[in-house]
Design an enzyme around this catalytic site. Structure first.
Site, PDB file in Angstrom:
ATOM      1  N   SER A 187       0.846  -1.196   0.000  1.00 21.83           N
ATOM      2  CA  SER A 187       0.000   0.000   0.000  1.00 21.83           C
ATOM      3  C   SER A 187       0.878   1.242   0.000  1.00 21.83           C
ATOM      4  O   SER A 187       2.063   1.162  -0.355  1.00 21.83           O
ATOM      5  CB  SER A 187      -0.935  -0.023   1.216  1.00 21.83           C
ATOM      6  OG  SER A 187      -1.945   0.936   1.062  1.00 21.83           O
ATOM      7  N   ASN A 188       0.347   2.372   0.369  1.00 20.62           N
ATOM      8  CA  ASN A 188       1.106   3.630   0.409  1.00 20.62           C
ATOM      9  C   ASN A 188       0.479   4.537   1.455  1.00 20.62           C
ATOM     10  O   ASN A 188      -0.612   4.257   1.957  1.00 20.62           O
ATOM     11  CB  ASN A 188       1.106   4.274  -0.992  1.00 20.62           C
ATOM     12  CG  ASN A 188      -0.314   4.538  -1.452  1.00 20.62           C
ATOM     13  OD1 ASN A 188      -1.002   5.371  -0.902  1.00 20.62           O
ATOM     14  ND2 ASN A 188      -0.772   3.800  -2.454  1.00 20.62           N
ATOM     15  N   PRO A 189       1.169   5.638   1.801  1.00 21.83           N
ATOM     16  CA  PRO A 189       0.680   6.442   2.938  1.00 21.83           C
ATOM     17  C   PRO A 189      -0.413   7.460   2.609  1.00 21.83           C
ATOM     18  O   PRO A 189      -0.640   8.384   3.385  1.00 21.83           O
ATOM     19  CB  PRO A 189       1.947   7.163   3.422  1.00 21.83           C
ATOM     20  CG  PRO A 189       2.912   7.092   2.308  1.00 21.83           C
ATOM     21  CD  PRO A 189       2.442   6.125   1.288  1.00 21.83           C
TER      22      PRO A 189
END
Ligand code: C5P
Length: 400
Positions: A203-205
Protein backbone atom coordinates in the site's frame (compact mmCIF):
# COMPACT_ATOMS: atom_id res chain seq x y z
CA UNK A 1 -29.36 35.81 6.86
CA UNK A 2 -27.49 37.53 9.66
CA UNK A 3 -25.30 40.46 8.67
CA UNK A 4 -22.76 41.10 11.39
CA UNK A 5 -20.77 44.31 11.66
CA UNK A 6 -17.32 44.56 13.22
CA UNK A 7 -15.33 47.70 13.94
CA UNK A 8 -14.02 49.37 10.81
CA UNK A 9 -14.54 52.48 8.73
CA UNK A 10 -16.51 50.49 6.15
CA UNK A 11 -19.21 49.85 8.78
CA UNK A 12 -20.95 53.03 7.61
CA UNK A 13 -21.81 51.10 4.44
CA UNK A 14 -23.44 48.17 6.21
CA UNK A 15 -26.91 49.77 6.39
CA UNK A 16 -26.74 50.00 2.59
CA UNK A 17 -25.70 46.32 2.42
CA UNK A 18 -28.74 45.46 4.53
CA UNK A 19 -31.02 47.50 2.29
CA UNK A 20 -29.68 45.99 -0.93
CA UNK A 21 -30.08 42.48 0.50
CA UNK A 22 -33.67 43.19 1.50
CA UNK A 23 -34.40 44.64 -1.93
CA UNK A 24 -33.00 41.40 -3.38
CA UNK A 25 -35.60 39.50 -1.34
CA UNK A 26 -33.47 38.28 1.57
CA UNK A 27 -34.74 38.25 5.12
CA UNK A 28 -32.00 39.93 7.14
CA UNK A 29 -31.07 40.51 10.77
CA UNK A 30 -28.22 42.72 11.95
CA UNK A 31 -25.61 41.97 14.62
CA UNK A 32 -22.93 44.37 15.83
CA UNK A 33 -19.83 44.25 18.02
CA UNK A 34 -19.08 47.04 20.49
CA UNK A 35 -16.45 48.44 18.14
CA UNK A 36 -18.91 48.52 15.24
CA UNK A 37 -20.83 51.19 17.18
CA UNK A 38 -17.86 53.52 16.93
CA UNK A 39 -18.71 53.81 13.23
CA UNK A 40 -22.40 53.04 12.83
CA UNK A 41 -25.37 53.39 15.16
CA UNK A 42 -27.72 50.71 16.44
CA UNK A 43 -30.61 52.80 15.17
CA UNK A 44 -29.41 52.95 11.55
CA UNK A 45 -28.69 49.20 11.53
CA UNK A 46 -32.03 48.41 13.07
CA UNK A 47 -33.89 50.65 10.59
CA UNK A 48 -32.06 49.13 7.64
CA UNK A 49 -32.62 45.56 8.86
CA UNK A 50 -36.18 46.22 9.95
CA UNK A 51 -35.72 44.67 13.39
CA UNK A 52 -33.79 44.29 16.60
CA UNK A 53 -29.97 44.33 16.49
CA UNK A 54 -28.05 41.51 18.18
CA UNK A 55 -25.38 43.28 20.19
CA UNK A 56 -23.78 42.90 23.61
CA UNK A 57 -26.70 44.68 25.25
CA UNK A 58 -29.26 42.36 23.69
CA UNK A 59 -27.05 39.33 24.30
CA UNK A 60 -26.82 39.98 28.02
CA UNK A 61 -30.32 41.25 28.59
CA UNK A 62 -32.23 38.95 30.96
CA UNK A 63 -33.96 36.23 28.96
CA UNK A 64 -34.45 32.50 29.02
CA UNK A 65 -32.93 31.88 25.60
CA UNK A 66 -29.39 32.13 24.23
CA UNK A 67 -29.48 34.66 21.39
CA UNK A 68 -26.27 33.49 19.68
CA UNK A 69 -27.56 29.91 19.48
CA UNK A 70 -30.95 31.02 18.27
CA UNK A 71 -29.62 33.38 15.59
CA UNK A 72 -26.95 30.94 14.39
CA UNK A 73 -29.61 28.25 13.95
CA UNK A 74 -31.94 30.66 12.14
CA UNK A 75 -29.44 32.00 9.60
CA UNK A 76 -28.72 30.23 6.33
CA UNK A 77 -25.70 32.50 6.05
CA UNK A 78 -23.72 34.69 8.42
CA UNK A 79 -22.20 37.57 6.47
CA UNK A 80 -19.60 39.59 8.36
CA UNK A 81 -19.37 43.00 6.68
CA UNK A 82 -17.04 44.64 7.30
CA UNK A 83 -14.77 41.98 8.73
CA UNK A 84 -11.92 43.57 10.69
CA UNK A 85 -8.56 41.87 11.28
CA UNK A 86 -9.71 41.34 14.86
CA UNK A 87 -12.98 39.71 13.89
CA UNK A 88 -11.11 37.32 11.55
CA UNK A 89 -8.56 36.55 14.27
CA UNK A 90 -11.19 35.84 16.92
CA UNK A 91 -13.08 33.42 14.74
CA UNK A 92 -9.93 31.77 13.41
CA UNK A 93 -8.75 31.32 16.99
CA UNK A 94 -12.01 29.75 18.08
CA UNK A 95 -12.91 32.50 20.55
CA UNK A 96 -16.49 33.26 21.51
CA UNK A 97 -16.34 36.47 23.47
CA UNK A 98 -18.02 38.83 21.02
CA UNK A 99 -21.26 38.45 19.12
CA UNK A 100 -19.62 37.53 15.81
CA UNK A 101 -17.27 34.82 17.06
CA UNK A 102 -20.10 33.52 19.28
CA UNK A 103 -22.36 33.19 16.23
CA UNK A 104 -19.57 31.36 14.39
CA UNK A 105 -18.92 29.02 17.34
CA UNK A 106 -22.63 28.46 17.80
CA UNK A 107 -22.50 26.69 14.45
CA UNK A 108 -23.64 29.19 11.81
CA UNK A 109 -24.23 26.99 8.78
CA UNK A 110 -22.25 29.10 6.35
CA UNK A 111 -20.03 32.04 7.07
CA UNK A 112 -18.83 34.63 4.58
CA UNK A 113 -16.40 37.41 5.48
CA UNK A 114 -16.10 40.73 3.66
CA UNK A 115 -12.74 41.99 4.94
CA UNK A 116 -12.03 45.71 5.11
CA UNK A 117 -8.77 47.10 6.38
CA UNK A 118 -5.63 48.92 5.39
CA UNK A 119 -3.81 47.17 2.49
CA UNK A 120 -0.68 46.52 4.50
CA UNK A 121 -2.70 44.99 7.30
CA UNK A 122 -4.59 42.83 4.83
CA UNK A 123 -1.35 41.52 3.37
CA UNK A 124 0.16 40.88 6.79
CA UNK A 125 1.06 37.24 7.25
CA UNK A 126 -0.87 36.94 10.49
CA UNK A 127 -4.05 38.16 8.81
CA UNK A 128 -3.50 35.87 5.83
CA UNK A 129 -2.88 32.95 8.17
CA UNK A 130 -6.22 33.59 9.85
CA UNK A 131 -7.93 33.87 6.48
CA UNK A 132 -6.37 30.55 5.41
CA UNK A 133 -7.61 28.92 8.61
CA UNK A 134 -11.13 30.14 8.10
CA UNK A 135 -11.12 29.02 4.47
CA UNK A 136 -9.83 25.63 5.61
CA UNK A 137 -12.84 25.48 7.96
CA UNK A 138 -15.12 26.02 4.97
CA UNK A 139 -15.69 29.78 5.33
CA UNK A 140 -15.86 32.07 2.33
CA UNK A 141 -13.91 35.27 1.82
CA UNK A 142 -15.52 37.97 -0.31
CA UNK A 143 -13.06 40.58 -1.48
CA UNK A 144 -11.49 42.85 -0.44
CA UNK A 145 -11.20 44.95 -3.58
CA UNK A 146 -8.63 47.49 -4.65
CA UNK A 147 -9.55 51.13 -4.34
CA UNK A 148 -9.57 54.30 -2.34
CA UNK A 149 -9.24 53.86 1.42
CA UNK A 150 -10.88 55.74 4.26
CA UNK A 151 -7.79 57.26 5.83
CA UNK A 152 -6.35 60.51 4.53
CA UNK A 153 -3.24 60.01 2.40
CA UNK A 154 -3.53 56.23 2.36
CA UNK A 155 -2.41 54.52 -0.86
CA UNK A 156 -5.25 52.86 -2.74
CA UNK A 157 -4.77 49.11 -2.44
CA UNK A 158 -6.39 45.81 -1.62
CA UNK A 159 -8.36 46.19 1.57
CA UNK A 160 -11.53 47.97 0.56
CA UNK A 161 -14.78 46.26 1.41
CA UNK A 162 -16.78 45.19 -1.63
CA UNK A 163 -19.53 47.65 -2.52
CA UNK A 164 -23.05 46.83 -1.24
CA UNK A 165 -24.25 45.94 -4.76
CA UNK A 166 -21.37 43.57 -5.38
CA UNK A 167 -21.70 42.00 -1.95
CA UNK A 168 -25.37 41.40 -2.62
CA UNK A 169 -24.57 39.72 -5.95
CA UNK A 170 -21.92 37.52 -4.31
CA UNK A 171 -24.21 36.58 -1.45
CA UNK A 172 -26.89 35.63 -3.91
CA UNK A 173 -24.39 33.42 -5.77
CA UNK A 174 -23.48 31.74 -2.47
CA UNK A 175 -26.97 31.19 -1.19
CA UNK A 176 -28.14 29.98 -4.56
CA UNK A 177 -24.76 28.44 -5.19
CA UNK A 178 -25.64 25.91 -7.72
CA UNK A 179 -22.76 25.65 -10.15
CA UNK A 180 -22.69 21.90 -9.57
CA UNK A 181 -26.38 21.39 -8.79
CA UNK A 182 -27.85 18.58 -10.84
CA UNK A 183 -24.35 17.30 -11.67
CA UNK A 184 -23.15 13.95 -10.56
CA UNK A 185 -19.56 13.70 -9.40
CA UNK A 186 -17.49 10.62 -8.76
CA UNK A 187 -14.49 11.10 -6.51
CA UNK A 188 -11.94 8.47 -5.56
CA UNK A 189 -9.70 8.78 -2.53
CA UNK A 190 -7.20 7.06 -0.31
CA UNK A 191 -4.81 4.19 -0.95
CA UNK A 192 -5.64 0.69 -2.12
CA UNK A 193 -4.31 -2.44 -0.48
CA UNK A 194 -3.07 -5.40 -2.46
CA UNK A 195 -2.78 -8.47 -0.28
CA UNK A 196 0.23 -10.79 -0.47
CA UNK A 197 -1.35 -13.15 2.03
CA UNK A 198 -4.29 -12.72 4.42
CA UNK A 199 -2.38 -10.37 6.75
CA UNK A 200 0.17 -8.55 4.57
CA UNK A 201 -0.37 -6.05 1.83
CA UNK A 202 1.28 -3.53 -0.50
CA UNK A 203 0.00 0.00 0.00
CA UNK A 204 1.11 3.63 0.41
CA UNK A 205 0.68 6.44 2.94
CA UNK A 206 -2.18 8.27 1.17
CA UNK A 207 -4.47 9.79 3.83
CA UNK A 208 -7.46 10.33 1.56
CA UNK A 209 -7.77 13.98 2.70
CA UNK A 210 -7.54 15.53 -0.76
CA UNK A 211 -10.37 13.41 -2.14
CA UNK A 212 -12.51 13.89 0.96
CA UNK A 213 -12.07 17.66 0.67
CA UNK A 214 -13.14 17.56 -2.98
CA UNK A 215 -16.19 15.43 -2.16
CA UNK A 216 -17.19 17.82 0.65
CA UNK A 217 -16.72 20.93 -1.49
CA UNK A 218 -18.65 19.42 -4.42
CA UNK A 219 -21.55 18.45 -2.15
CA UNK A 220 -21.64 22.00 -0.76
CA UNK A 221 -21.85 23.28 -4.33
CA UNK A 222 -24.93 21.21 -4.97
CA UNK A 223 -23.46 18.16 -6.72
CA UNK A 224 -24.59 14.63 -6.13
CA UNK A 225 -21.37 13.07 -4.95
CA UNK A 226 -20.21 9.48 -4.67
CA UNK A 227 -16.92 9.03 -2.88
CA UNK A 228 -15.22 5.73 -3.61
CA UNK A 229 -12.57 5.36 -0.96
CA UNK A 230 -9.80 3.01 0.01
CA UNK A 231 -9.10 2.49 3.72
CA UNK A 232 -8.69 5.86 5.49
CA UNK A 233 -9.10 7.37 8.92
CA UNK A 234 -10.73 10.57 7.68
CA UNK A 235 -14.24 11.53 8.80
CA UNK A 236 -16.66 10.97 5.90
CA UNK A 237 -17.81 14.25 4.36
CA UNK A 238 -21.41 15.32 4.83
CA UNK A 239 -23.68 15.00 1.83
CA UNK A 240 -21.70 12.41 -0.15
CA UNK A 241 -22.49 8.74 -0.70
CA UNK A 242 -19.58 6.71 0.62
CA UNK A 243 -18.46 3.48 -1.05
CA UNK A 244 -15.64 1.68 0.74
CA UNK A 245 -13.28 -0.53 -1.22
CA UNK A 246 -9.94 -2.14 -0.47
CA UNK A 247 -8.16 -3.25 -3.65
CA UNK A 248 -7.53 -1.58 -7.01
CA UNK A 249 -9.84 -4.07 -8.65
CA UNK A 250 -12.66 -3.28 -6.23
CA UNK A 251 -12.10 0.42 -6.82
CA UNK A 252 -12.25 -0.08 -10.57
CA UNK A 253 -15.48 -2.09 -10.24
CA UNK A 254 -17.12 0.53 -8.00
CA UNK A 255 -16.14 3.39 -10.32
CA UNK A 256 -16.95 1.50 -13.53
CA UNK A 257 -20.48 0.83 -12.25
CA UNK A 258 -21.09 4.55 -11.85
CA UNK A 259 -18.90 6.09 -14.53
CA UNK A 260 -21.36 6.15 -17.45
CA UNK A 261 -23.91 8.10 -15.42
CA UNK A 262 -21.51 10.66 -13.97
CA UNK A 263 -20.66 14.14 -15.23
CA UNK A 264 -17.16 14.25 -13.78
CA UNK A 265 -14.62 11.93 -12.21
CA UNK A 266 -11.92 13.29 -9.93
CA UNK A 267 -9.43 10.54 -9.24
CA UNK A 268 -7.30 11.41 -6.21
CA UNK A 269 -6.82 7.80 -5.09
CA UNK A 270 -3.26 6.56 -4.77
CA UNK A 271 -3.88 3.23 -6.43
CA UNK A 272 -1.21 0.64 -5.70
CA UNK A 273 0.48 -0.19 -9.00
CA UNK A 274 1.46 -3.75 -8.18
CA UNK A 275 -0.12 -6.78 -6.62
CA UNK A 276 1.03 -10.33 -5.95
CA UNK A 277 0.82 -12.52 -9.05
CA UNK A 278 -0.39 -15.33 -6.82
CA UNK A 279 -1.56 -14.14 -3.39
CA UNK A 280 -1.08 -16.83 -0.75
CA UNK A 281 -4.22 -18.25 0.83
CA UNK A 282 -2.48 -18.68 4.19
CA UNK A 283 -0.20 -16.42 6.19
CA UNK A 284 3.29 -17.09 4.87
CA UNK A 285 5.75 -18.39 7.49
CA UNK A 286 8.90 -16.41 8.18
CA UNK A 287 11.48 -18.88 6.82
CA UNK A 288 14.85 -18.29 5.16
CA UNK A 289 16.80 -15.05 4.80
CA UNK A 290 15.68 -14.00 1.38
CA UNK A 291 12.62 -14.46 -0.63
CA UNK A 292 11.32 -13.12 -3.90
CA UNK A 293 7.86 -12.25 -4.85
CA UNK A 294 6.34 -12.05 -8.28
CA UNK A 295 4.27 -8.95 -8.82
CA UNK A 296 1.89 -8.06 -11.60
CA UNK A 297 0.31 -4.71 -12.47
CA UNK A 298 -3.02 -3.65 -11.09
CA UNK A 299 -5.48 -2.24 -13.62
CA UNK A 300 -4.97 1.43 -14.48
CA UNK A 301 -8.39 2.68 -13.47
CA UNK A 302 -8.24 6.06 -15.20
CA UNK A 303 -6.90 4.61 -18.41
CA UNK A 304 -9.62 1.94 -18.42
CA UNK A 305 -12.41 4.44 -17.74
CA UNK A 306 -10.83 7.04 -20.05
CA UNK A 307 -11.37 4.58 -22.91
CA UNK A 308 -15.11 4.72 -22.16
CA UNK A 309 -15.26 8.49 -21.78
CA UNK A 310 -18.13 10.23 -23.55
CA UNK A 311 -18.41 13.78 -22.32
CA UNK A 312 -17.37 13.35 -18.71
CA UNK A 313 -14.83 15.74 -17.28
CA UNK A 314 -11.91 13.71 -15.95
CA UNK A 315 -9.28 14.90 -13.51
CA UNK A 316 -6.29 12.96 -12.21
CA UNK A 317 -3.41 13.48 -9.81
CA UNK A 318 0.22 12.81 -10.53
CA UNK A 319 3.20 12.63 -8.23
CA UNK A 320 6.52 13.21 -9.87
CA UNK A 321 9.99 13.85 -8.59
CA UNK A 322 11.40 15.34 -11.79
CA UNK A 323 10.33 16.57 -15.24
CA UNK A 324 6.92 16.91 -13.66
CA UNK A 325 5.02 18.98 -16.20
CA UNK A 326 6.11 16.98 -19.25
CA UNK A 327 5.34 13.67 -17.60
CA UNK A 328 2.08 14.89 -16.15
CA UNK A 329 0.91 16.19 -19.55
CA UNK A 330 1.80 12.86 -21.11
CA UNK A 331 -0.22 11.06 -18.41
CA UNK A 332 -3.16 13.37 -18.94
CA UNK A 333 -3.14 12.49 -22.66
CA UNK A 334 -2.76 8.74 -22.10
CA UNK A 335 -5.54 8.68 -19.49
CA UNK A 336 -7.90 10.97 -21.46
CA UNK A 337 -7.93 13.58 -18.70
CA UNK A 338 -9.06 17.17 -18.99
CA UNK A 339 -6.33 18.15 -16.58
CA UNK A 340 -4.05 16.65 -14.00
CA UNK A 341 -2.93 18.01 -10.63
CA UNK A 342 0.78 17.54 -10.32
CA UNK A 343 2.57 17.45 -7.01
CA UNK A 344 6.02 16.72 -5.81
CA UNK A 345 6.02 14.30 -2.88
CA UNK A 346 9.52 15.41 -1.98
CA UNK A 347 8.41 18.99 -1.27
CA UNK A 348 7.34 19.88 2.21
CA UNK A 349 3.60 20.41 2.57
CA UNK A 350 2.86 18.70 -0.70
CA UNK A 351 1.38 15.34 -1.54
CA UNK A 352 0.60 12.59 0.97
CA UNK A 353 -0.94 13.29 4.37
CA UNK A 354 -1.18 16.75 5.92
CA UNK A 355 -3.90 19.32 5.53
CA UNK A 356 -2.11 21.30 2.86
CA UNK A 357 -1.04 20.65 -0.67
CA UNK A 358 0.88 22.44 -3.38
CA UNK A 359 0.00 21.48 -6.93
CA UNK A 360 0.47 22.61 -10.50
CA UNK A 361 -2.49 22.16 -12.81
CA UNK A 362 -1.38 20.67 -16.13
CA UNK A 363 -3.41 20.18 -19.30
CA UNK A 364 -2.82 17.73 -22.15
CA UNK A 365 -1.06 20.38 -24.25
CA UNK A 366 1.52 20.85 -21.51
CA UNK A 367 0.17 24.21 -20.33
CA UNK A 368 0.67 24.54 -16.59
CA UNK A 369 -0.61 26.75 -13.77
CA UNK A 370 1.36 26.50 -10.53
CA UNK A 371 -0.78 27.21 -7.46
CA UNK A 372 0.59 28.32 -4.10
CA UNK A 373 0.61 25.97 -1.15
CA UNK A 374 -2.82 26.03 0.47
CA UNK A 375 -5.29 23.97 2.47
CA UNK A 376 -6.67 20.92 0.69
CA UNK A 377 -10.17 22.31 1.23
CA UNK A 378 -9.37 25.52 -0.59
CA UNK A 379 -7.56 23.66 -3.36
CA UNK A 380 -10.66 21.48 -3.70
CA UNK A 381 -12.71 24.56 -4.60
CA UNK A 382 -10.15 25.73 -7.14
CA UNK A 383 -10.15 22.31 -8.82
CA UNK A 384 -13.96 22.34 -8.80
CA UNK A 385 -14.01 25.84 -10.34
CA UNK A 386 -12.19 24.31 -13.31
CA UNK A 387 -14.48 21.31 -13.40
CA UNK A 388 -17.56 23.57 -13.29
CA UNK A 389 -16.10 25.71 -16.05
CA UNK A 390 -15.49 22.63 -18.21
CA UNK A 391 -19.05 21.51 -17.53
CA UNK A 392 -20.22 24.96 -18.62
CA UNK A 393 -21.83 25.77 -15.28
CA UNK A 394 -19.36 27.98 -13.52
CA UNK A 395 -20.52 30.97 -11.50
CA UNK A 396 -18.25 33.76 -10.35
CA UNK A 397 -15.95 32.33 -7.68
CA UNK A 398 -16.41 33.85 -4.26
CA UNK A 399 -12.92 34.10 -2.97
CA UNK A 400 -10.12 36.58 -3.17
O1 C5P B 1 0.29 6.76 -13.66
P1 C5P B 1 0.15 7.39 -12.30
O2 C5P B 1 -0.08 6.37 -11.21
O3 C5P B 1 1.22 8.36 -11.96
O4 C5P B 1 -1.16 8.26 -12.44
C1 C5P B 1 -1.77 8.86 -11.36
C2 C5P B 1 -3.24 9.04 -11.63
O5 C5P B 1 -3.79 7.83 -12.16
C3 C5P B 1 -4.00 9.30 -10.36
O6 C5P B 1 -5.11 10.13 -10.64
C4 C5P B 1 -4.44 7.91 -9.93
O7 C5P B 1 -5.61 7.96 -9.15
C5 C5P B 1 -4.68 7.22 -11.26
N1 C5P B 1 -4.37 5.78 -11.25
C6 C5P B 1 -5.34 4.88 -11.63
N2 C5P B 1 -5.08 3.53 -11.63
C7 C5P B 1 -3.85 3.07 -11.29
C8 C5P B 1 -2.84 3.99 -10.93
C9 C5P B 1 -3.13 5.33 -10.92
O8 C5P B 1 -6.45 5.30 -11.96
N3 C5P B 1 -3.62 1.78 -11.30
Amino acid sequence: MVVAVSGGAAAIKTPFVLRRLREAGFEVRAAATDDAYRFVTALSLSLAAGGEVFDRGAWFSPRGRALHLEWAAWADLLLVAPASADALASAAGGRGDDVISALVLAGARRVAWAPAMNGGMWRNRAVQRNVERLVADGHLILGPSEGAMATEGEEPGPGRMLEPEELTARVRAIVERSDLRGRSLLVSAGPTREFLDPVRFISNPSSGRMGYAIAEAAAQRGAEVTLVTGPTEVRPPAGAELVRVVTAEEMLAALADRFDACDALVMTAAVADWKAAVPAGQKQPKVGERRSLELIRTPDILETLGGRKRNQVMVGFAMETDEGVTRAAEKARRKHLDFICLNYPTREGSGFGGDENEVTLVTTDGASEPLPRMSKRRLADIILDRVARLLGSWVEADRY
